[in-house]
Design an enzyme around this catalytic site. Sequence first.
Site, PDB file in Angstrom:
ATOM      1  N   SER A 155       8.074  21.674   7.925  1.00 37.84           N
ATOM      2  CA  SER A 155       7.482  20.555   7.509  1.00 37.84           C
ATOM      3  C   SER A 155       5.887  20.821   7.348  1.00 37.84           C
ATOM      4  CB  SER A 155       7.371  19.428   8.463  1.00 37.84           C
ATOM      5  OG  SER A 155       6.918  18.357   8.433  1.00 37.84           O
ATOM      6  N   THR A 160      -5.674   8.339  10.695  1.00 33.84           N
ATOM      7  CA  THR A 160      -4.959   8.701   9.134  1.00 33.84           C
ATOM      8  C   THR A 160      -5.706   9.841   8.730  1.00 33.84           C
ATOM      9  OG1 THR A 160      -5.311   6.202   9.142  1.00 33.84           O
ATOM     10  CG2 THR A 160      -4.880   7.396   7.128  1.00 33.84           C
ATOM     11  N   SER A 198      -1.616  11.361   0.012  1.00 32.72           N
ATOM     12  CA  SER A 198      -2.467  10.373  -0.537  1.00 32.72           C
ATOM     13  C   SER A 198      -3.744  10.269   0.046  1.00 32.72           C
ATOM     14  CB  SER A 198      -1.834   8.725   0.009  1.00 32.72           C
ATOM     15  OG  SER A 198      -1.910   8.965   1.403  1.00 32.72           O
ATOM     16  N   THR A 233       9.143   5.023  -3.099  1.00 36.64           N
ATOM     17  CA  THR A 233       8.911   3.584  -2.509  1.00 36.64           C
ATOM     18  C   THR A 233       9.055   2.763  -3.905  1.00 36.64           C
ATOM     19  OG1 THR A 233       7.529   2.124  -1.155  1.00 36.64           O
ATOM     20  CG2 THR A 233       6.409   3.795  -2.570  1.00 36.64           C
ATOM     21  N   THR A 266      19.339  -5.401   7.969  1.00 34.85           N
ATOM     22  CA  THR A 266      19.537  -6.421   6.964  1.00 34.85           C
ATOM     23  C   THR A 266      19.274  -5.342   5.525  1.00 34.85           C
ATOM     24  OG1 THR A 266      19.753  -8.361   8.109  1.00 34.85           O
ATOM     25  CG2 THR A 266      19.083  -8.577   5.663  1.00 34.85           C
ATOM     26  N   HIS A 275       3.613   8.480  -3.583  1.00 29.82           N
ATOM     27  CA  HIS A 275       2.333   8.174  -4.359  1.00 29.82           C
ATOM     28  C   HIS A 275       2.338   8.972  -5.574  1.00 29.82           C
ATOM     29  CE1 HIS A 275       0.197   6.420  -0.794  1.00 29.82           C
ATOM     30  NE2 HIS A 275       1.014   7.432  -0.288  1.00 29.82           N
ATOM     31  N   LYS A 320       4.592   0.607  -4.205  1.00 32.84           N
ATOM     32  CA  LYS A 320       3.212   1.160  -4.643  1.00 32.84           C
ATOM     33  C   LYS A 320       3.196   0.904  -6.032  1.00 32.84           C
ATOM     34  CE  LYS A 320       2.788   3.884  -0.380  1.00 32.84           C
ATOM     35  NZ  LYS A 320       1.954   2.952   0.500  1.00 32.84           N
TER      36      LYS A 320
HETATM   37  C1  LIG Z   1       3.414   9.499   1.726  1.00 32.96           C
HETATM   38  C2  LIG Z   1       4.125   8.294   2.148  1.00 32.96           C
HETATM   39  N1  LIG Z   1       5.187   8.212   2.611  1.00 32.96           N
HETATM   40  C3  LIG Z   1       5.924   6.942   2.827  1.00 32.96           C
HETATM   41  C4  LIG Z   1       5.360   5.854   2.886  1.00 32.96           C
HETATM   42  C5  LIG Z   1       5.817   4.625   3.454  1.00 32.96           C
HETATM   43  O1  LIG Z   1       6.168   3.903   2.381  1.00 32.96           O
HETATM   44  P1  LIG Z   1       6.380   2.183   2.175  1.00 32.96           P
HETATM   45  O2  LIG Z   1       5.048   1.617   2.238  1.00 32.96           O
HETATM   46  O3  LIG Z   1       7.325   1.879   1.316  1.00 32.96           O
HETATM   47  O4  LIG Z   1       6.946   1.999   3.820  1.00 32.96           O
HETATM   48  C6  LIG Z   1       3.752   6.045   2.972  1.00 32.96           C
HETATM   49  C7  LIG Z   1       2.812   4.743   2.924  1.00 32.96           C
HETATM   50  O5  LIG Z   1       2.914   3.677   3.045  1.00 32.96           O
HETATM   51  C8  LIG Z   1       3.239   7.357   2.276  1.00 32.96           C
HETATM   52  O6  LIG Z   1       1.831   7.282   2.213  1.00 32.96           O
END
Ligand SMILES: Cc1ncc(COP(=O)(O)O)c(C=O)c1O
Length: 409
Positions: free
Chosen positions: A137, A362, A188, A244, A277, A216, A247
């Site tokens: 990882s 963060t 990000s 996702t 759900t 991202h 975004k």
């Molecule tokens: C790299 C990364 N993966 C996954 C997620 C999670 O995605 P979601 O906001 O759709 O839960 C985020 C931030 O929100 C992210 O920055």
Amino acid sequence: MMDYQNFFTSALDRLQAERRYRVFADIERLAGRYPQAIWHSPEGPRPITVWCSNDYLGMGQNRDVTRAMVETAWRLGTGAGGTRNISGNSHPIVELEAELADLHGKEAALVFTSGYVSNQAGISTLARLIPNCLILSDALNHNSMIEGVRQSGCDKAIFRHNDLEHLEELLQAAGDRPKLIVFESVYSMDGDISPIHAICDLAERYGAMTYIDEVHAVGMYGPRGGGIAEREGAMHRIDVIEGTMAKAFGVMGGYLTGTKAVMDAIRSFAPGFIFSTALPPAVAAAAMASIRHLKASSTERQQQQRQAARTKAVLSSAGLPVLDTPTHIVPVMVGDAEACKAACDRLLAKHGIYIQPINYPTVPRGTERLRITPGPFHSNAHIDALAAALVEVWTALKLPLEPKVQAAE
Ligand SMILES: Cc1ncc(COP(=O)(O)O)c(C=O)c1O
């Protein structure tokens, strides 16, 4: 008797003392007028400009997307009616999964309630099903991936961020046990990009599966918005692509794409999929409208890149400490939690500019920053106003400005 409340208030006091206590602004975004919004300040409503949204392309106000959401809610109602085990698949989710599989050139896709859940459920389930799996990882992977690794209960090896030599060392040391490499395309907070082809080369050489988070990047890179892997012709080399819809697609929900067998296994074994759900049909329909739009239109991507480049040039030439990135993400470094929060407070209160401070955990301590996300709806006038406001704030807070250089055209 135990004073339970005291545990919580003292935990919060510790956060306050470390300057890590987060305050969320009360904001009303205005569909059709992004990036303008209303801030419900303690003194009453005030107009502001938002500079830190992850609705990167403004698709949350796109007419086709909002219409799909509203019309589907009128036709099919609001909720999904339960987990997919209980209520079956809503038709818009079936269509959405076909759209996502096509976006990434994969056999199948599986939709989750968020990108967070897709990573957590996807990584943990995949790795748990593979006997004696070692997860490799990247050190800067998102918390949702870290939680997936942790929940799998598998051995893990963390490779230094984007460090191919270190990754190879760890792959070599692992011998011929099964391996899963998990990494992101666009990170990000620093806005940098991983060497996807080189990681896939290593995966092939050492017999590892690959899992990439394109959260991202989807919608914004590649000719159809398939992400950095699409742009670089690498989608077919990656086993699982995660993304996702919250975004750049401007809606909500996460997903995985891959082979039919892998998607079916996750569908059948992942508790985070089985026991929750499903996304409401209206959300699925809106996400599909957005993905379809961005598959066919590059206008938003091009305009975003243009405005991101202009923002970087204008802020740098004003002497602001902009981190040079190859993406749409524009970090302006502060390096101190308190100063970072003070800068954001002043930007909002004095200039009506909203940028959330990015502090530990963060990002590492000492690298606190403003994270600016220019989009297609930020005009040149918005950018010039941002630069002027930042310079005023930097001067008022005595933060260092670099000598001015000539702005690139
Ligand atoms: C790299 C990364 N993966 C996954 C997620 C999670 O995605 P979601 O906001 O759709 O839960 C985020 C931030 O929100 C992210 O920055």
